[in-house]
Design an enzyme around this catalytic site. Structure first.
Site, PDB file in Angstrom:
ATOM      1  N   GLU A 103       0.805  -1.218   0.000  1.00 12.33           N
ATOM      2  CA  GLU A 103       0.000   0.000   0.000  1.00 12.33           C
ATOM      3  C   GLU A 103       0.843   1.277   0.000  1.00 12.33           C
ATOM      4  OE1 GLU A 103      -2.233   0.765   3.557  1.00 12.33           O
ATOM      5  OE2 GLU A 103      -1.015  -0.593   4.744  1.00 12.33           O
ATOM      6  N   ASP A 126       1.844  -9.275   4.177  1.00 12.50           N
ATOM      7  CA  ASP A 126       0.704  -9.007   5.058  1.00 12.50           C
ATOM      8  C   ASP A 126      -0.635  -9.264   4.366  1.00 12.50           C
ATOM      9  OD1 ASP A 126       2.359  -8.322   7.113  1.00 12.50           O
ATOM     10  OD2 ASP A 126       1.955  -6.169   7.036  1.00 12.50           O
ATOM     11  N   ARG A 161       5.173 -26.752  27.711  1.00 15.80           N
ATOM     12  CA  ARG A 161       5.316 -25.305  27.680  1.00 15.80           C
ATOM     13  C   ARG A 161       4.204 -24.627  26.881  1.00 15.80           C
ATOM     14  NH1 ARG A 161      11.612 -25.415  25.781  1.00 15.80           N
ATOM     15  NH2 ARG A 161      12.586 -25.762  27.827  1.00 15.80           N
ATOM     16  N   MET A 168       4.659 -11.330  11.458  1.00 14.64           N
ATOM     17  CA  MET A 168       4.363  -9.992  10.948  1.00 14.64           C
ATOM     18  C   MET A 168       2.862  -9.823  10.720  1.00 14.64           C
ATOM     19  SD  MET A 168       7.479  -8.984   8.404  1.00 14.64           S
ATOM     20  CE  MET A 168       9.102  -8.613   9.087  1.00 14.64           C
ATOM     21  N   ARG A 170       1.029  -5.817  10.772  1.00 15.98           N
ATOM     22  CA  ARG A 170       0.886  -4.549  11.479  1.00 15.98           C
ATOM     23  C   ARG A 170      -0.567  -4.231  11.802  1.00 15.98           C
ATOM     24  NH1 ARG A 170       3.749  -0.035  12.124  1.00 15.98           N
ATOM     25  NH2 ARG A 170       5.480  -0.929  10.946  1.00 15.98           N
TER      26      ARG A 170
END
Length: 338
Positions: A103, A126, A161, A168, A170
């Site tokens: 973008e 993304d 565990r 990634m 955002r």
């Protein structure tokens, strides 16, 4: 002979070279001279370019990265930057410019589209470019992340565990959701959905009581903790984005404190950008590259190649800036297994 420029901007990803190869070879068939712009918009600011030959673009299909180089240079943030780009388009005697990017990179193309004949190709791991089902690099990133989930699964189970895997993403959780589903994650946390840490911890404890004394959590870097992004040193890039990272470690510490269960964090970071593109990305990039040249040949400028279902289409390039959020139905399917 028409001279067609091509550039790759923003973060690198597998499939860029495949798109360059496809655009160039289709261009050669149509009699175009193909010009590679070096290092994204930085190259257009500096008028740094090279002629692409058949030999130069051969053997690229399987190679990650970009032979043209890339940068996060934003001409709009540089004095007279956009004007320099337009002038250098003319100086390089280009007839059209193919812009491969996400973008931010495509956003610059939109800004100059009234003065420069541009065509866009969407790429970003993304997968958040608007009006296209998939972007170059996304599927390879998902494959890399899901492979790593497969590799950490035995360790999580053997040592009882909780392992938090940060990927990634955002503003959107496409990588986290796809990789988490493919890898059988026990939780998938994405920016679009506010998280409830108490609920996560309670569910982990319930799993332990049922004999499932390990958990794998996949979290996108853009998930907020207490309504705040986790950032690295408060730095920003040329497009004004803060540098994210570390939310996985913060979440792991909270889980460990609340549940008293050993919890580790792994941040995949740029690993998901690397490697050879998957078959899907090679084919997608090839189809996008060919489509971009077809758009140039048809003088359909200000458009972007896109995929809708199995069909390659073209859409107005400004549509790239309409950020594509996660498919809620997809996420609801993923939640069945939380």
């Amino acid at each position: 002979m028409k001279r067609i420029g091509i550039l790759t901007g923003g973060g690198d990803c597998p499939g860029l070279n495949a798109a360059i190869r496809a655009a160039a070879k289709k261009g050669f068939q149509l009699g175009f001279e193909m010009i590679g712009i070096k290092n994204g918009w930085k190259g257009m600011l500096m008028a740094e370019a090279e002629i692409l030959t058949y030999d130069k673009v051969s053997g690229l299909l399987h190679k990650g990265g970009t032979i043209l180089g890339s940068s996060r240079t934003n001409p709009a943030k540089i004095e007279n930057g956009l004007e320099k780009v337009v002038n250098n388009f003319k100086e390089l005697k280009l007839d059209a410019l193919i812009v491969i990017g996400g973008e931010d990179t495509l956003g610059v193309a939109v800004k100059i589209s009234k003065e420069v004949s541009v065509v866009g190709i969407p790429k970003t791991i993304d997968n958040d470019v608007g009006e296209t089902d998939f972007c170059i690099g996304f599927h390879t990133a998902v494959q890399t992340a899901s492979d790593i989930i497969d590799k950490i699964h035995p360790t999580a189970e053997s040592h009882h565990r909780v392992i938090v895997l940060e990927v990634m993403g955002r503003h959107v959780g496409w990588i986290a959701t796809y990789a988490g589903m493919a890898g059988g994650a026990d939780f998938i946390l994405i920016p679009e959905i506010p998280i409830d840490i108490n609920d996560i911890c309670e569910t982990i404890e319930k799993r332990v009581k049922k004999g499932r004394d390990f958990s794998i959590i996949v979290i996108a870097e853009g998930v907020k903790i207490e309504e705040k992004y986790i950032v690295k040193k408060g730095e920003t890039d040329a497009f004004g984005h803060v540098i994210l990272g570390g939310v996985g470690e913060i979440l792991a510490e909270i889980i460990k404190e609340k549940t008293k269960i050993e919890t580790r964090a792994i941040n995949l970071g740029h690993i998901v950008r690397g490697g050879s593109p998957t078959a899907f990305d090679r084919i997608l990039a090839t189809r996008f590259g060919v489509k971009a040249i077809e758009l140039v040949s048809e003088k359909k400028f200000g458009r972007m190649a896109a995929i809708n279902g199995s069909k390659i289409i073209d859409v107005p390039i400004e549509k790239a800036l309409e950020q594509k959020r996660i498919d809620k139905d997809l996420y609801e399917t993923a939640k069945v297994f939380f």
